[in-house]
Scaffold this motif. Structure first.
Motif, PDB file in Angstrom:
ATOM      1  N   GLY A  69       0.802  -1.215   0.000  1.00 22.96           N
ATOM      2  CA  GLY A  69       0.000   0.000   0.000  1.00 22.96           C
ATOM      3  C   GLY A  69       0.834   1.264   0.000  1.00 22.96           C
ATOM      4  O   GLY A  69       0.299   2.352  -0.147  1.00 22.96           O
ATOM      5  N   GLN A 105      -5.747  -3.352  -1.430  1.00 20.32           N
ATOM      6  CA  GLN A 105      -6.364  -2.144  -2.005  1.00 20.32           C
ATOM      7  C   GLN A 105      -6.643  -1.087  -0.941  1.00 20.32           C
ATOM      8  O   GLN A 105      -6.770   0.091  -1.240  1.00 20.32           O
ATOM      9  CB  GLN A 105      -7.632  -2.510  -2.787  1.00 20.32           C
ATOM     10  CG  GLN A 105      -8.798  -3.012  -1.954  1.00 20.32           C
ATOM     11  CD  GLN A 105      -8.746  -4.524  -1.797  1.00 20.32           C
ATOM     12  OE1 GLN A 105      -7.671  -5.120  -1.784  1.00 20.32           O
ATOM     13  NE2 GLN A 105      -9.903  -5.157  -1.667  1.00 20.32           N
ATOM     14  N   TRP A 106      -6.756  -1.490   0.339  1.00 19.51           N
ATOM     15  CA  TRP A 106      -7.017  -0.530   1.404  1.00 19.51           C
ATOM     16  C   TRP A 106      -5.762  -0.175   2.188  1.00 19.51           C
ATOM     17  O   TRP A 106      -5.790   0.731   3.020  1.00 19.51           O
ATOM     18  CB  TRP A 106      -8.046  -1.099   2.395  1.00 19.51           C
ATOM     19  CG  TRP A 106      -9.405  -1.256   1.821  1.00 19.51           C
ATOM     20  CD1 TRP A 106     -10.010  -2.414   1.435  1.00 19.51           C
ATOM     21  CD2 TRP A 106     -10.342  -0.217   1.536  1.00 19.51           C
ATOM     22  NE1 TRP A 106     -11.249  -2.166   0.930  1.00 19.51           N
ATOM     23  CE2 TRP A 106     -11.477  -0.821   0.985  1.00 19.51           C
ATOM     24  CE3 TRP A 106     -10.306   1.173   1.693  1.00 19.51           C
ATOM     25  CZ2 TRP A 106     -12.578  -0.093   0.582  1.00 19.51           C
ATOM     26  CZ3 TRP A 106     -11.411   1.901   1.298  1.00 19.51           C
ATOM     27  CH2 TRP A 106     -12.534   1.269   0.743  1.00 19.51           C
ATOM     28  N   ALA A 107      -4.676  -0.914   1.969  1.00 18.94           N
ATOM     29  CA  ALA A 107      -3.510  -0.801   2.849  1.00 18.94           C
ATOM     30  C   ALA A 107      -3.011   0.641   2.973  1.00 18.94           C
ATOM     31  O   ALA A 107      -2.726   1.109   4.070  1.00 18.94           O
ATOM     32  CB  ALA A 107      -2.402  -1.713   2.350  1.00 18.94           C
ATOM     33  N   GLY A 108      -2.953   1.365   1.822  1.00 18.77           N
ATOM     34  CA  GLY A 108      -2.420   2.731   1.854  1.00 18.77           C
ATOM     35  C   GLY A 108      -3.218   3.625   2.786  1.00 18.77           C
ATOM     36  O   GLY A 108      -2.644   4.341   3.612  1.00 18.77           O
ATOM     37  N   ASN A 116       3.465  -2.175   7.881  1.00 15.82           N
ATOM     38  CA  ASN A 116       2.729  -3.296   7.326  1.00 15.82           C
ATOM     39  C   ASN A 116       3.362  -4.638   7.703  1.00 15.82           C
ATOM     40  O   ASN A 116       2.790  -5.404   8.479  1.00 15.82           O
ATOM     41  CB  ASN A 116       2.647  -3.139   5.802  1.00 15.82           C
ATOM     42  CG  ASN A 116       1.508  -3.931   5.220  1.00 15.82           C
ATOM     43  OD1 ASN A 116       1.097  -4.921   5.801  1.00 15.82           O
ATOM     44  ND2 ASN A 116       1.007  -3.513   4.091  1.00 15.82           N
TER      45      ASN A 116
END
Lengths: 238, 102
Positions: A61, A201-204, A72
């Protein structure tokens, strides 16, 4: 004051006798040689972990590897570390008597003017460093250190949180980093059965949210440590 | 000798210097300073060794460890200073008592 007493005592510090100093020096030198040998004999091609990291960067992300590791891949480590910071504040608060408002003098004209320039600038730079952490060196800890500098400057120039806000706002700031981090970890556990496994897709966004709260929390914790004790609050008993 | 090993060497030097000071001096403030010097040595070793990859880039994992380590070291130092002040408040001097005599 206390600091003066300490520095006077430092002058008459007892030091170990010569034979002990020589023995300790010898032992310490042997440790140095051992450490040197250990580092010398490290294998030069240890970089497997780095290639593992490079191979899974697209899932993290963020594009900066240090932030990816910190938030992470080794997020558990960072979460526990935030807990350690909070523990340090709790230890400090439980060991010292409640501090009355520290003796400060109202800032002079130059100090006041400088603060009015510096505090917004430091806050702006901290925000940039936090944001840049996604793709360049930077992130929560660096931004937190910058905000801490701003907070200590404010403390030293007779600025305090309003007494009515102090009890809950200060505690909220102190806890927010760990709380949001644990919240994110638990919601990941509920969503996809692994603690702290962010969906790519949500990590950032998740990392940015955690880092934002961690920044504020880290700076609040460090400023509280600088104060060196629980600040006086209305209604608190000594 | 590459710069990598020069940094690691300097780090070991700092670590060992701090260890010596930690053992030799009785005053707790000196001991806390010595532990901080030891910590700086460890960080320097980690930072130096991060740069010894064959392709010349830095290892991000040890960098991440240093970043967390520095902040924890600051917090631990603050706690240690508070403990030292408490020892001084109780015994009148910032030195660990030799025997139980208070």
């Amino acid at each position: 004051m206390q600091i003066k007493v300490l520095s006077q005592k430092m002058e008459e510090d007892t030091i170990a006798s010569w034979p002990i100093r020589l023995t300790v020096g010898g032992i310490v030198l042997m440790i140095a040689v051992g450490l040197l040998y250990a580092i010398w004999s490290l294998s030069p091609d240890y970089a497997e972990l780095k290639w593992t990291l490079a191979a899974s960067m697209h899932e993290s992300g963020v594009s900066h590897p240090v932030t990816a590791v910190l938030m992470n891949f080794r997020g558990y480590d960072t979460l526990l570390e935030m807990g350690v910071l909070l523990l340090a504040v709790m230890g400090t608060w439980s060991l010292t008597p409640i501090k009355a408002a520290p003796e400060t003098h109202p800032p002079g004209l130059v100090q006041d003017g400088l603060l009015r320039l510096l505090i917004p600038l430091i806050t702006l730079v901290a925000g940039y460093v936090l944001w840049a952490g996604a793709y360049a060196p930077g992130g929560a800890f660096q931004a937190g250190a910058l905000l801490t500098a701003a907070g200590i400057l404010l403390l030293l120039s007779d600025w305090q949180l309003p007494a009515s806000l102090l009890p809950w706002l200060l505690r909220l700031l102190l806890v927010s980093g760990v709380a949001v981090f644990i919240g994110a970890a638990l919601s990941m556990l509920w969503l996809n059965t692994y603690l702290l496994a962010y969906p790519p897709q949500w990590a950032g966004s998740i990392i940015l949210l955690i880092e934002l709260c961690a920044t504020v929390s880290i700076s609040a914790i460090l400023v509280a440590l600088f104060l060196g004790g629980r600040p006086d609050e209305p209604g608190s008993t000594i | 000798m590459s710069s990598t090993f020069f940094f690691a060497l300097a780090g070991i030097g700092l670590f060992v210097l701090g260890l010596y000071g930690l053992i030799i001096y009785a005053h707790l403030l000196r001991k806390i300073l010595a532990i901080n010097i030891m910590g700086s040595g460890v960080f320097l070793v980690l930072a130096g060794l991060a740069h010894r990859l064959p392709d010349g880039t830095a290892d991000p994992i040890s960098h991440a460890m240093i970043i967390t380590g520095i902040v924890v070291a600051v917090a631990a130092t603050a706690l240690a200073l508070v403990l030292m002040l408490q020892v001084q408040h109780t015994t009148g001097q910032a030195v660990l008592p030799e025997k139980q005599k208070y």
